[in-house]
Design a protein around this motif. Structure first.
Motif, short mmCIF file in Angstrom:
data_model
loop_
_atom_site.label_atom_id
_atom_site.label_comp_id
_atom_site.label_asym_id
_atom_site.label_seq_id
_atom_site.Cartn_x
_atom_site.Cartn_y
_atom_site.Cartn_z
N SER A 264 97.19 70.18 40.04
CA SER A 264 98.15 69.54 39.14
C SER A 264 98.08 70.15 37.75
N MET A 265 96.88 70.42 37.26
CA MET A 265 96.72 71.00 35.93
C MET A 265 97.34 72.39 35.86
N PHE B 168 109.70 72.79 29.44
CA PHE B 168 109.54 71.35 29.43
C PHE B 168 110.55 70.73 28.47
N ARG C 223 99.87 73.48 37.61
CA ARG C 223 101.32 73.31 37.58
C ARG C 223 101.79 72.88 36.19
N HIS C 224 101.11 71.95 35.57
CA HIS C 224 101.49 71.48 34.23
C HIS C 224 101.34 72.59 33.19
N LEU C 225 100.29 73.38 33.30
CA LEU C 225 100.10 74.47 32.34
C LEU C 225 101.16 75.55 32.50
N SER C 226 101.59 75.82 33.72
CA SER C 226 102.63 76.83 33.92
C SER C 226 103.95 76.38 33.31
N VAL C 227 104.26 75.09 33.40
CA VAL C 227 105.48 74.57 32.78
C VAL C 227 105.36 74.66 31.27
N THR C 228 104.21 74.32 30.73
CA THR C 228 104.01 74.35 29.28
C THR C 228 104.06 75.78 28.75
#
Length: 64
Positions: free
Chosen positions: A42-43, A55, A45-50
């Motif tokens: 999950s981390m 975002f 995935r969130h870092l790739s979006v950021t």
């Protein structure tokens, strides 16, 4: 010097040889490892979006 703590420590050393983690210890460690795997997934995935900058801000609406 108080001898009671030393006496209790010597008693606990005898019991440590009999205690093993067993199946329950393995299940707990496997559960922690599984949770860590999904947390890291999950981390990532969130870092790739950021990092990509795609975002949305708090008040923005998503447009399809």
């Amino acid at each position: 010097m108080n001898a009671a703590p030393l006496y209790l420590a010597s008693l606990s050393a005898d019991f440590k040889a009999d205690i093993t983690p067993g199946v329950l210890g393995f299940i707990v460690i496997a559960g922690i490892a599984t949770a860590l795997y999904f947390l890291m997934k999950s981390m990532r995935r969130h870092l790739s979006v950021t990092r990509s900058g795609t975002f949305l801000a708090a008040g923005d609406k998503h447009e399809d």
